[in-house]
Design a protein around this motif. Structure first.
Motif, PDB file in Angstrom:
ATOM      1  N   THR A 113      32.070  33.186 -14.205  1.00  0.00           N
ATOM      2  CA  THR A 113      31.119  33.896 -15.061  1.00  0.00           C
ATOM      3  C   THR A 113      30.167  34.747 -14.232  1.00  0.00           C
ATOM      4  O   THR A 113      29.765  35.833 -14.645  1.00  0.00           O
ATOM      5  CB  THR A 113      30.346  32.900 -15.950  1.00  0.00           C
ATOM      6  OG1 THR A 113      31.286  31.998 -16.555  1.00  0.00           O
ATOM      7  CG2 THR A 113      29.594  33.617 -17.050  1.00  0.00           C
ATOM      8  N   ASP A 225      39.566  38.524 -18.152  1.00  0.00           N
ATOM      9  CA  ASP A 225      39.267  37.172 -17.680  1.00  0.00           C
ATOM     10  C   ASP A 225      40.618  36.472 -17.560  1.00  0.00           C
ATOM     11  O   ASP A 225      41.266  36.192 -18.577  1.00  0.00           O
ATOM     12  CB  ASP A 225      38.351  36.469 -18.689  1.00  0.00           C
ATOM     13  CG  ASP A 225      38.140  34.997 -18.346  1.00  0.00           C
ATOM     14  OD1 ASP A 225      38.863  34.472 -17.479  1.00  0.00           O
ATOM     15  OD2 ASP A 225      37.266  34.367 -18.969  1.00  0.00           O
ATOM     16  N   TYR A 250      40.333  26.740 -10.439  1.00  0.00           N
ATOM     17  CA  TYR A 250      40.437  25.271 -10.603  1.00  0.00           C
ATOM     18  C   TYR A 250      41.450  24.859 -11.664  1.00  0.00           C
ATOM     19  O   TYR A 250      41.681  23.679 -11.848  1.00  0.00           O
ATOM     20  CB  TYR A 250      39.069  24.650 -10.910  1.00  0.00           C
ATOM     21  CG  TYR A 250      38.218  25.382 -11.940  1.00  0.00           C
ATOM     22  CD1 TYR A 250      38.476  25.269 -13.289  1.00  0.00           C
ATOM     23  CD2 TYR A 250      37.152  26.168 -11.528  1.00  0.00           C
ATOM     24  CE1 TYR A 250      37.690  25.933 -14.221  1.00  0.00           C
ATOM     25  CE2 TYR A 250      36.363  26.838 -12.444  1.00  0.00           C
ATOM     26  CZ  TYR A 250      36.635  26.719 -13.800  1.00  0.00           C
ATOM     27  OH  TYR A 250      35.859  27.382 -14.713  1.00  0.00           O
ATOM     28  N   LYS A 251      42.058  25.829 -12.359  1.00  0.00           N
ATOM     29  CA  LYS A 251      43.038  25.469 -13.398  1.00  0.00           C
ATOM     30  C   LYS A 251      44.430  25.466 -12.772  1.00  0.00           C
ATOM     31  O   LYS A 251      44.750  24.588 -11.988  1.00  0.00           O
ATOM     32  CB  LYS A 251      42.926  26.452 -14.563  1.00  0.00           C
ATOM     33  CG  LYS A 251      41.558  26.420 -15.250  1.00  0.00           C
ATOM     34  CD  LYS A 251      41.509  27.432 -16.370  1.00  0.00           C
ATOM     35  CE  LYS A 251      40.111  27.522 -16.960  1.00  0.00           C
ATOM     36  NZ  LYS A 251      39.698  26.307 -17.654  1.00  0.00           N
TER      37      LYS A 251
END
Ligand SMILES: Cc1ncc(COP(=O)(O)O)c(C=O)c1O
Length: 435
Positions: A113, A225, A250-251
């Motif tokens: 973000t 995004d 992190y995904k």
């Protein structure tokens, strides 16, 4: 490429095991720590769309930087086997492969973000009749907050300036045609098109090539995004011509909780030193960076690096050396082929169980989806989520009525999808799902 669910579906365990034996990527599973159930039995981890599993190589990479810090302290920036200074450049090649980007177009920094705000500071410049931001319905809340706050930052009214592309009545996902016709109708007033490449809720993958083309034809800036897209679907940002993109690691990229995010800035903007930006010393020309008060004028380094603000968090980048290395080894085409097969198999199970309470939100066409399959469970999403948990299957529940499950090609198996299918069937027939 439609779902890759070749042949008639049969729910036999032996067939799932056979597919695992034939899987050319099967060996990658052993390179991850995978969560266990409270009794020690292996869980089925279908939550890599939220937080990827830990690659086994992470501890060694961290240890290397901890040792360098202990042994050399400040000197580790410039000395030793792998000096920290400039080490962020080592990620360019794999970023390029994952994003379809050129060397200078990507950088890892900050959180997602934060990067979105930095990008919007440069690329959302309302004026000359264009002030709207086009987003998809049900965008991730952080993106909506960022967009609304940026609009307000410019003294404008978010309720007027946000233009939302919505699904047709009785449909779950946004049609590309809807976005294209909004661009045709409102394009002259749209400053920025900001879409999740893969929507976090429905799992829909947008036709970014077509949308980017149409948006740029309409004179809009285009940003994505890619939190749910990177490492999940194949991307070609440079050739598509997107202006910017941001993503987290992190995904699907398995970089660890809150790991360092990514940023793409198209080459055509990389040398635009006069582009307004929120600057910091790490975006400054490296030859002047340490001349401090002798050379205090900010001259951004070319490319995405010029948007860096602070010096890189070395310890937070270390796990990414291990995790992104696996993507370089396996390659996106092979990962994608397995992903289509795994998610297609999972969809077949849901269709086979045919529970009238459950519908699949994620488009069936593999060009419009990635690993994740989002199940709408009328009135019973929490119950299904809990039943899956009891069966040792880790997915998640997103309010109000969606259960998300994501078989990930690096570490999930066909047999795990079979276990999911068996638990779903047991729950549907009135059991708890526990098996
Ligand atoms: C699509 C999407 N965008 C933004 C975010 C927020 O990311 P961060 O907390 O890293 O800023 C997330 C987090 O899961 C997300 O899924």
């Amino acid at each position: 490429m439609n779902g890759a669910r070749a042949g008639a579906f049969r729910p036999d365990e032996s067939l799932a095991l056979e597919r695992d034996r034939a899987d050319p990527l099967a060996s990658y599973r052993a390179r991850f720590h995978l969560p266990r159930r409270p009794d020690g039995r292996p869980a089925v981890y279908f939550c890599g769309n939220s937080l990827g599993a830990q690659p086994r190589g992470v501890a060694d990479e961290l240890r290397r930087d901890l040792d360098a810090w202990a042994e050399r302290a400040v000197d580790a920036h410039f000395k030793g086997e792998a000096p920290w200074y400039g080490s962020h450049r080592a990620f360019r090649r794999v970023n390029g492969m994952l994003l379809g980007a050129r060397d200078s177009e990507t950088v890892l920094m900050n959180g997602l973000t934060v990067n979105l705000h930095l990008m919007m500071a440069s690329f959302y410049r309302p004026g000359r009749g264009r002030s709207k931001i086009l987003m998809e319905d049900c965008a991730f809340p952080s993106d909506t907050f960022a967009a609304r706050s940026q609009i307000r930052w410019h003294g404008l009214d978010p309720d007027r300036e946000l233009c939302i592309a919505r699904p047709e009545e009785d449909e779950a996902t946004v049609r590309t045609e809807t976005i294209l016709s909004l661009l045709e109708r409102e394009g002259e007033r749209i400053a920025l098109v900001l879409l999740g490449g893969v929507n976090y809720y429905t799992g829909q993958s947008f036709d970014m090539a077509r949308i980017t083309r149409a948006a740029r034809r309409a004179g809009c800036v285009v940003g994505y995004d890619l939190a749910h897209a990177v490492g999940n679907v194949e991307l070609d940002l440079h050739d598509w011509g997107a202006d910017f993109a941001v993503w987290c690691t992190y995904k699907y990229l398995n970089g660890g909780p809150g790991s360092v995010a990514g940023c793409f800035v198209h080459e055509r903007h990389g040398g635009a030193a006069d582009l307004p930006r929120l600057a910091g010393w790490w975006g400054n020309d490296p030859d002047r960076r340490f001349r401090m008060h002798l050379d205090s004028e900010f001259l951004p380094v070319k490319g995405a690096d010029g948007w860096q603000v602070s010096n890189p968090p070395i310890l937070a980048l270390a796990p990414l050396r291990a995790s992104l290395g696996l993507f370089e080894e396996a390659g996106m085409p092979a990962l994608r082929a397995k992903s289509i097969a795994l998610s297609g198999y999972l969809r077949s199970w849901v269709e086979h169980v045919a529970d009238p309470r459950i519908s699949i939100l994620t488009p069936a066409d593999a060009r419009e989806s990635g690993c994740q399959v989002s199940l709408r469970v009328r009135g019973e999403a929490q119950a299904l989520f809990e039943a899956l948990g009891t069966a040792g299957i880790v997915g998640d529940h997103r309010q109000p009525d969606v259960v998300r499950v994501a078989p990930v090609p690096l570490y999930n198996t066909f047999h795990e999808v079979w276990r999911f299918g068996r638990a779903l069937r047991a729950w549907s027939r009135g059991g708890t799902g526990a098996v």
